[in-house]
Write a protein that holds these residues in place. Structure first.
Motif, PDB file in Angstrom:
ATOM      1  N   VAL A 128      45.211  15.320 -41.483  1.00  0.00           N
ATOM      2  CA  VAL A 128      45.366  14.236 -40.512  1.00  0.00           C
ATOM      3  C   VAL A 128      44.771  14.631 -39.164  1.00  0.00           C
ATOM      4  O   VAL A 128      43.865  13.987 -38.660  1.00  0.00           O
ATOM      5  CB  VAL A 128      46.854  13.852 -40.341  1.00  0.00           C
ATOM      6  CG1 VAL A 128      46.985  12.734 -39.300  1.00  0.00           C
ATOM      7  CG2 VAL A 128      47.458  13.401 -41.668  1.00  0.00           C
ATOM      8  N   MET A 137      47.768   9.281 -33.968  1.00  0.00           N
ATOM      9  CA  MET A 137      47.286   8.947 -35.306  1.00  0.00           C
ATOM     10  C   MET A 137      46.334   7.758 -35.310  1.00  0.00           C
ATOM     11  O   MET A 137      45.573   7.575 -36.260  1.00  0.00           O
ATOM     12  CB  MET A 137      48.474   8.673 -36.237  1.00  0.00           C
ATOM     13  CG  MET A 137      49.340   9.892 -36.499  1.00  0.00           C
ATOM     14  SD  MET A 137      50.462   9.653 -37.888  1.00  0.00           S
ATOM     15  CE  MET A 137      51.415   8.235 -37.354  1.00  0.00           C
ATOM     16  N   THR A 170      45.214  14.866 -49.535  1.00  0.00           N
ATOM     17  CA  THR A 170      45.222  13.487 -49.066  1.00  0.00           C
ATOM     18  C   THR A 170      44.631  13.511 -47.668  1.00  0.00           C
ATOM     19  O   THR A 170      45.046  14.304 -46.819  1.00  0.00           O
ATOM     20  CB  THR A 170      46.647  12.899 -49.036  1.00  0.00           C
ATOM     21  OG1 THR A 170      47.549  13.848 -48.449  1.00  0.00           O
ATOM     22  CG2 THR A 170      47.122  12.552 -50.430  1.00  0.00           C
ATOM     23  N   TYR A 172      43.288  11.378 -44.202  1.00  0.00           N
ATOM     24  CA  TYR A 172      43.461  10.198 -43.350  1.00  0.00           C
ATOM     25  C   TYR A 172      42.158   9.942 -42.604  1.00  0.00           C
ATOM     26  O   TYR A 172      41.682  10.814 -41.875  1.00  0.00           O
ATOM     27  CB  TYR A 172      44.593  10.497 -42.376  1.00  0.00           C
ATOM     28  CG  TYR A 172      44.979   9.415 -41.403  1.00  0.00           C
ATOM     29  CD1 TYR A 172      45.653   8.272 -41.826  1.00  0.00           C
ATOM     30  CD2 TYR A 172      44.733   9.573 -40.041  1.00  0.00           C
ATOM     31  CE1 TYR A 172      46.058   7.311 -40.913  1.00  0.00           C
ATOM     32  CE2 TYR A 172      45.140   8.620 -39.123  1.00  0.00           C
ATOM     33  CZ  TYR A 172      45.800   7.484 -39.560  1.00  0.00           C
ATOM     34  OH  TYR A 172      46.217   6.536 -38.652  1.00  0.00           O
ATOM     35  N   TYR A 185      42.937   2.451 -40.533  1.00  0.00           N
ATOM     36  CA  TYR A 185      42.935   3.746 -41.214  1.00  0.00           C
ATOM     37  C   TYR A 185      43.428   3.626 -42.652  1.00  0.00           C
ATOM     38  O   TYR A 185      44.257   2.780 -42.967  1.00  0.00           O
ATOM     39  CB  TYR A 185      43.804   4.747 -40.446  1.00  0.00           C
ATOM     40  CG  TYR A 185      43.205   5.108 -39.104  1.00  0.00           C
ATOM     41  CD1 TYR A 185      42.356   6.190 -38.970  1.00  0.00           C
ATOM     42  CD2 TYR A 185      43.474   4.317 -37.989  1.00  0.00           C
ATOM     43  CE1 TYR A 185      41.784   6.496 -37.740  1.00  0.00           C
ATOM     44  CE2 TYR A 185      42.904   4.609 -36.758  1.00  0.00           C
ATOM     45  CZ  TYR A 185      42.062   5.710 -36.639  1.00  0.00           C
ATOM     46  OH  TYR A 185      41.492   6.000 -35.438  1.00  0.00           O
ATOM     47  N   SER A 186      42.887   4.504 -43.492  1.00  0.00           N
ATOM     48  CA  SER A 186      43.235   4.503 -44.910  1.00  0.00           C
ATOM     49  C   SER A 186      43.474   5.936 -45.369  1.00  0.00           C
ATOM     50  O   SER A 186      43.095   6.902 -44.701  1.00  0.00           O
ATOM     51  CB  SER A 186      42.126   3.856 -45.745  1.00  0.00           C
ATOM     52  OG  SER A 186      41.837   2.547 -45.285  1.00  0.00           O
ATOM     53  N   MET A 187      44.097   6.071 -46.541  1.00  0.00           N
ATOM     54  CA  MET A 187      44.362   7.383 -47.130  1.00  0.00           C
ATOM     55  C   MET A 187      43.510   7.555 -48.381  1.00  0.00           C
ATOM     56  O   MET A 187      43.350   6.619 -49.173  1.00  0.00           O
ATOM     57  CB  MET A 187      45.838   7.522 -47.506  1.00  0.00           C
ATOM     58  CG  MET A 187      46.808   7.453 -46.347  1.00  0.00           C
ATOM     59  SD  MET A 187      46.645   8.791 -45.143  1.00  0.00           S
ATOM     60  CE  MET A 187      46.797  10.221 -46.190  1.00  0.00           C
ATOM     61  N   GLY A 235      46.812   3.150 -44.044  1.00  0.00           N
ATOM     62  CA  GLY A 235      47.057   4.574 -43.887  1.00  0.00           C
ATOM     63  C   GLY A 235      48.028   4.930 -42.786  1.00  0.00           C
ATOM     64  O   GLY A 235      48.889   5.797 -42.956  1.00  0.00           O
ATOM     65  N   PHE A 236      47.901   4.271 -41.631  1.00  0.00           N
ATOM     66  CA  PHE A 236      48.795   4.575 -40.504  1.00  0.00           C
ATOM     67  C   PHE A 236      50.245   4.332 -40.890  1.00  0.00           C
ATOM     68  O   PHE A 236      51.127   5.146 -40.577  1.00  0.00           O
ATOM     69  CB  PHE A 236      48.417   3.728 -39.285  1.00  0.00           C
ATOM     70  CG  PHE A 236      49.314   3.949 -38.099  1.00  0.00           C
ATOM     71  CD1 PHE A 236      49.004   4.898 -37.141  1.00  0.00           C
ATOM     72  CD2 PHE A 236      50.479   3.196 -37.936  1.00  0.00           C
ATOM     73  CE1 PHE A 236      49.833   5.111 -36.052  1.00  0.00           C
ATOM     74  CE2 PHE A 236      51.317   3.397 -36.854  1.00  0.00           C
ATOM     75  CZ  PHE A 236      50.992   4.359 -35.903  1.00  0.00           C
ATOM     76  N   LEU A 239      51.657   6.960 -43.233  1.00  0.00           N
ATOM     77  CA  LEU A 239      51.991   8.200 -42.531  1.00  0.00           C
ATOM     78  C   LEU A 239      53.266   8.044 -41.712  1.00  0.00           C
ATOM     79  O   LEU A 239      54.073   8.975 -41.629  1.00  0.00           O
ATOM     80  CB  LEU A 239      50.847   8.607 -41.608  1.00  0.00           C
ATOM     81  CG  LEU A 239      49.695   9.394 -42.231  1.00  0.00           C
ATOM     82  CD1 LEU A 239      48.687   9.763 -41.158  1.00  0.00           C
ATOM     83  CD2 LEU A 239      50.195  10.648 -42.935  1.00  0.00           C
TER      84      LEU A 239
END
Length: 382
Positions: A128, A137, A170, A172, A185-187, A235-236, A239
């Motif tokens: 991250v 983030m 994983t 970010y 954002y994505s993972m 994603g955010f 997380l």
């Protein structure tokens, strides 16, 4: 003095707590000083912890793990961090990021990536933070661009546990430029042998030296479409939920470190004399120890209450931030006071308090610096 007694621990978490304590006494305490001095990845201790069943077992039973819940993981962490924070961090990071895949990933992703970690055949990680961006983030700059072949990652990640050692991470990454910065954002799951993935260990740290972090460079690193975790743009929020659980566990890091600081200091002052008296006879010494004990008990009570709240999703963000901040700062206070009562010997590497003193500086920063936690505590107190 058993500061980590089980009376506050739910009954279902006591067996694994005892397993962790026995493991720490056999494998961690005898090797802590050497591991700190060498600053190398403690593979042998990690493998022993895998055999003991205390690594990566928060993964669900359907994917090969034991399904340990938040309370069980907290109980394990208290014990391991009391023994040695650097080794403990290595053990806990062996499955880092798996919770995100388990909660948001596809069935195919869980089968392919979680099973080997639960079986202790692979280790994972979570990427991250970046070289110029820590707790923001929604300010990360590593990008993932959609192409006909999948997604292409470019950018850098820093402070990544297992960046070099992991089989997969994983990651970010930024995937949009919308007005809502939190939805950009994505993972992704990235296997570390993918072309365009390069990692190296960062320079030596002052504390937790038995845990290795890395610097990653993504240079046109292409991953398939099926490696997106959950919904692009989510994603955010993944997380944010993940860190609520993580911050309770980091609170356990602080509790374990604080316990070690108190225990080492108590033993030292009761065995040393000055001015013709035992140091423990001085009222000022007794008051310092009393303050350490009170702050420790308050932090531990808050941490276990927060575990209940987060497990039940009851204002989880407030409780997670509160216990992480209180517990890690209590560890700092106990270590600093312990150093003072150790006198000149506190700066000698042979005394565990010197290692604790260096280690406690780190949990106040990771999993979101405590200044950020105070922002969250304020906002979610309304």
């Amino acid at each position: 003095m058993d500061l980590l007694d089980e009376s506050i621990v739910p009954e279902h978490a006591r067996d694994v707590k005892q397993t962790a304590r026995e493991f720490a006494e056999e494998h961690m305490l005898p090797n802590a000083e050497e591991c700190f001095e060498r600053g190398e990845y403690p593979w042998e201790i990690l493998e022993a912890a895998m055999d003991a069943g205390i690594v990566a077992q928060d993964i669900g039973e359907e994917w090969g793990g034991k399904g340990y819940d938040l309370h069980q993981i907290l109980a394990i962490n208290e014990e391991l961090y009391r023994a040695d924070a650097g080794i403990a961090l290595t053990l806990m990071l062996a499955s880092f990021g798996c919770e995100i895949v388990e909660h948001y990933g596809s069935e195919e992703q869980k089968d392919e990536y979680l099973r080997p970690v639960a079986a202790n055949e692979q280790i994972s990680g979570l990427a991250v933070s970046e070289p110029q961006t820590g707790s923001d983030m929604a300010g990360m700059t590593t990008t993932a661009e959609k192409t006909d072949d999948g997604w292409v990652l470019n950018g850098e990640k820093y402070w990544v546990g297992n960046a070099v050692e992991a089989d997969w991470l994983t990651v970010y990454a930024k995937t949009g430029e919308g007005d809502d910065r939190y939805s950009n954002y994505s993972m992704f799951i990235v296997e570390t042998d993918t072309e365009g993935y390069e990692a190296e260990h960062i320079p030596e740290k002052m504390g937790m030296r038995a845990s290795k972090q890395g610097h990653i460079v993504f240079d046109d690193c292409t991953i398939p479409e099926e490696n997106v975790v959950g919904t692009p743009g989510g994603g955010f929020y993944m997380l944010a939920d993940f860190f609520n659980h993580g911050r309770v566990v980091v609170g356990g890091h602080g509790i374990g470190l604080a316990a070690r600081a108190i225990e080492e200091t108590w033993e030292f002052v009761h065995d040393r004399e000055a001015f013709g008296r035992n140091i423990s006879d001085f009222q000022s010494t007794q008051h310092i120890l009393a303050d350490m004990r009170m702050e420790f008990e308050a932090a531990r009570a808050l941490n276990w209450r927060a575990a209940d709240k987060v497990a039940n999703d009851d204002n989880a963000g407030f409780w997670a931030a509160s216990c992480k901040t209180k517990s890690t700062e209590t560890a700092m206070m106990c270590a600093e006071r312990g150093m003072q009562l150790h006198g000149g010997r506190s700066v000698l590497n042979e005394y565990p308090i010197s290692r604790v003193y260096r280690d406690v500086r780190i949990p106040v920063i990771y999993e979101g610096a405590n200044e950020i936690q105070r922002n969250l505590i304020y906002r979610q107190s309304k």
